[in-house]
Design a protein around this motif. Structure first.
Motif, PDB file in Angstrom:
ATOM      1  N   ILE A 107       0.834  -1.207   0.000  1.00  0.00           N
ATOM      2  CA  ILE A 107       0.000   0.000   0.000  1.00  0.00           C
ATOM      3  C   ILE A 107       0.869   1.258   0.000  1.00  0.00           C
ATOM      4  N   VAL A 108       2.002   1.207   0.738  1.00  0.00           N
ATOM      5  CA  VAL A 108       2.911   2.356   0.792  1.00  0.00           C
ATOM      6  C   VAL A 108       3.868   2.272  -0.395  1.00  0.00           C
ATOM      7  N   THR A 109       3.809   3.262  -1.287  1.00  0.00           N
ATOM      8  CA  THR A 109       4.627   3.255  -2.506  1.00  0.00           C
ATOM      9  C   THR A 109       5.319   4.609  -2.705  1.00  0.00           C
ATOM     10  N   GLU A 110       5.966   4.768  -3.877  1.00  0.00           N
ATOM     11  CA  GLU A 110       6.699   6.017  -4.199  1.00  0.00           C
ATOM     12  C   GLU A 110       5.850   7.265  -3.975  1.00  0.00           C
ATOM     13  N   LYS A 111       4.576   7.168  -4.303  1.00  0.00           N
ATOM     14  CA  LYS A 111       3.725   8.369  -4.256  1.00  0.00           C
ATOM     15  C   LYS A 111       3.508   8.889  -2.826  1.00  0.00           C
ATOM     16  N   HIS A 112       3.877   8.084  -1.836  1.00  0.00           N
ATOM     17  CA  HIS A 112       3.693   8.506  -0.445  1.00  0.00           C
ATOM     18  C   HIS A 112       4.895   9.269   0.126  1.00  0.00           C
ATOM     19  N   PHE A 113       5.971   9.390  -0.676  1.00  0.00           N
ATOM     20  CA  PHE A 113       7.186  10.033  -0.168  1.00  0.00           C
ATOM     21  C   PHE A 113       7.572  11.272  -0.962  1.00  0.00           C
ATOM     22  N   TYR A 114       8.178  12.213  -0.274  1.00  0.00           N
ATOM     23  CA  TYR A 114       8.840  13.326  -0.951  1.00  0.00           C
ATOM     24  C   TYR A 114      10.092  13.654  -0.154  1.00  0.00           C
ATOM     25  N   PHE A 115      11.101  14.200  -0.819  1.00  0.00           N
ATOM     26  CA  PHE A 115      12.368  14.473  -0.151  1.00  0.00           C
ATOM     27  C   PHE A 115      12.374  15.869   0.458  1.00  0.00           C
ATOM     28  N   ASN A 116      12.654  15.931   1.765  1.00  0.00           N
ATOM     29  CA  ASN A 116      12.696  17.211   2.460  1.00  0.00           C
ATOM     30  C   ASN A 116      14.150  17.693   2.506  1.00  0.00           C
ATOM     31  N   LYS A 117      14.451  18.741   1.735  1.00  0.00           N
ATOM     32  CA  LYS A 117      15.838  19.209   1.624  1.00  0.00           C
ATOM     33  C   LYS A 117      16.384  19.738   2.953  1.00  0.00           C
TER      34      LYS A 117
ATOM     35  N   LYS B 114      15.652  18.720   6.045  1.00  0.00           N
ATOM     36  CA  LYS B 114      15.986  17.581   6.905  1.00  0.00           C
ATOM     37  C   LYS B 114      17.076  16.710   6.297  1.00  0.00           C
ATOM     38  N   GLY B 115      17.040  16.600   4.964  1.00  0.00           N
ATOM     39  CA  GLY B 115      17.944  15.667   4.294  1.00  0.00           C
ATOM     40  C   GLY B 115      17.407  14.247   4.343  1.00  0.00           C
ATOM     41  N   PHE B 116      16.086  14.129   4.597  1.00  0.00           N
ATOM     42  CA  PHE B 116      15.428  12.824   4.685  1.00  0.00           C
ATOM     43  C   PHE B 116      14.146  12.830   3.864  1.00  0.00           C
ATOM     44  N   PRO B 117      13.696  11.636   3.432  1.00  0.00           N
ATOM     45  CA  PRO B 117      12.382  11.572   2.808  1.00  0.00           C
ATOM     46  C   PRO B 117      11.318  11.760   3.888  1.00  0.00           C
ATOM     47  N   CYS B 118      10.193  12.344   3.535  1.00  0.00           N
ATOM     48  CA  CYS B 118       9.073  12.507   4.464  1.00  0.00           C
ATOM     49  C   CYS B 118       7.855  11.810   3.889  1.00  0.00           C
ATOM     50  N   LEU B 119       6.937  11.477   4.789  1.00  0.00           N
ATOM     51  CA  LEU B 119       5.743  10.737   4.401  1.00  0.00           C
ATOM     52  C   LEU B 119       4.589  11.693   4.145  1.00  0.00           C
TER      53      LEU B 119
ATOM     54  N   PRO C  84       2.322  16.948   6.017  1.00  0.00           N
ATOM     55  CA  PRO C  84       3.053  15.680   5.872  1.00  0.00           C
ATOM     56  C   PRO C  84       3.732  15.276   7.179  1.00  0.00           C
ATOM     57  N   ARG C  85       4.014  13.980   7.290  1.00  0.00           N
ATOM     58  CA  ARG C  85       4.662  13.463   8.505  1.00  0.00           C
ATOM     59  C   ARG C  85       6.154  13.469   8.273  1.00  0.00           C
ATOM     60  N   CYS C  86       6.883  14.260   9.059  1.00  0.00           N
ATOM     61  CA  CYS C  86       8.325  14.334   8.915  1.00  0.00           C
ATOM     62  C   CYS C  86       9.002  14.032  10.240  1.00  0.00           C
ATOM     63  N   LEU C  87      10.280  13.686  10.179  1.00  0.00           N
ATOM     64  CA  LEU C  87      11.014  13.407  11.409  1.00  0.00           C
ATOM     65  C   LEU C  87      11.080  14.643  12.297  1.00  0.00           C
ATOM     66  N   GLY C  88      11.060  14.427  13.591  1.00  0.00           N
ATOM     67  CA  GLY C  88      11.041  15.531  14.558  1.00  0.00           C
ATOM     68  C   GLY C  88      12.367  16.276  14.662  1.00  0.00           C
ATOM     69  N   LYS C  89      12.381  17.262  15.535  1.00  0.00           N
ATOM     70  CA  LYS C  89      13.556  18.138  15.711  1.00  0.00           C
ATOM     71  C   LYS C  89      14.817  17.370  16.093  1.00  0.00           C
ATOM     72  N   SER C  90      14.638  16.254  16.804  1.00  0.00           N
ATOM     73  CA  SER C  90      15.816  15.515  17.279  1.00  0.00           C
ATOM     74  C   SER C  90      16.510  14.729  16.170  1.00  0.00           C
TER      75      SER C  90
END
Length: 210
Positions: free
Chosen positions: A140-150, A152-157, A166-172
Motif C-alpha cells: 500500500i505504501v509506494t513512491e507516491k507517499h514520499f517526498y524528499f525534504n531538503k 531535513k535531508g530525509f524523505p518525508c511521508l 506531511p509526517r516528517c522526522l522531529g527536531k531531534s
C-alpha cells in the motif's frame, strides 16, 4: 511480559500489532524474553553504517549534554596506539554481528528483516516494499507517499489527501554532525570492517558500508 502485551492496542485476527524500541536489539535479555512471550514474532531491524551511527549517537547525546568530552576522546582507549574503546555504547551498538548472534540463538533468520538505513533515505519506497512483503501485507505504501525534504535531508511521508501536514522526522532527527578528524573516521572504519563482513555473512546481505 503479558502485562506488556496487555497495554498494546487490541488486534483482530487479520491485524498486526507492532512495537518499536531501538534498545531491544542490543539488550542481552530481550531475545529470550520476546521468544518466551511470542516466538513467532517477526523482527525488523534498521541498520546503518556503524561509523555514521556512532557519530549520530554522539550528536544526540551532545545536544542534551553539551559538557561531554569530544567524540575523539570518547572513541579511543588509547589515541596514540589507535585503540578504539568498544565499551562506549556509541561504538558497541554498531558491532551488529555481536548482537545478532544473541538473537539467532532464539529466532531463525527467516523471522528477521534487516532494513538498510542508507536505502531508507535514497529509496524509501523500495525498502518499505520489502517490509510490507516480509509482514505479508499488500504494498500500500509506494513512491507516491514520499517526498524528499531538503531541510531535513530525509524523505518525508505524505499524509492522505484529506489529512493535515506531511509526517516528517522531529527536531531531534537530522541534526548536523560535528566535524570529526578524518584520521578518527579512518580508524573507526578499520575497527568495524571485520565485524561488518561477519554481519554480511550472517545475514546474507551486503550493506556496502566499506
Amino acid at each position: 511480559l503479558l502485562l506488556h502485551r496487555n497495554v498494546m492496542p487490541k488486534t483482530l485476527d487479520g491485524q498486526i500489532t507492532m512495537e518499536k524500541t531501538p534498545s531491544y536489539f542490543v539488550t542481552n535479555e530481550a531475545p529470550r524474553r520476546i521468544h518466551s512471550m511470542a516466538k513467532d514474532t517477526k523482527l525488523i531491524v534498521v541498520v546503518r553504517n556503524p561509523v555514521t551511527r556512532a557519530i549520530s549517537d554522539y550528536t544526540q547525546t551532545l545536544s542534551k549534554k553539551p559538557e561531554i568530552p569530544t567524540f575523539e576522546v570518547l572513541a579511543f582507549k588509547n589515541r596514540t596506539l589507535g585503540l578504539i574503546d568498544a565499551s562506549w555504547s556509541a561504538i558497541r551498538i554498531g558491532i551488529y554481528a555481536l548482537h545478532l548472534e544473541n538473537w539467532l540463538q532464539y529466532f531463525p533468520l527467516s523471522q528477521i528483516l534487516f532494513v538498510s538505513g542508507e536505502r531508507l533515505i535514497t529509496d524509501p519506497a523500495g525498502e518499505m516494499a520489502k517490509v510490507q512483503d516480509f509482514l505479508g501485507l499488500k504494498r500500500i505504501v509506494t513512491e507516491k507517499h514520499f517526498y524528499f525534504n531538503k531541510t531535513k535531508g530525509f524523505p518525508c511521508l505524505k499524509k492522505p489527501e484529506d489529512s493535515s501536514a506531511p509526517r516528517c522526522l522531529g527536531k531531534s532527527k537530522g541534526r548536523t554532525h560535528p566535524k570529526i578528524d578524518p584520521d578518527v573516521i579512518h580508524r573507526l572504519r578499520k575497527f568495524y570492517k571485520p565485524f561488518n563482513v561477519m554481519f554480511y555473512q550472517m545475514t546474507g546481505q551486503d550493506f556496502q558500508w566499506e
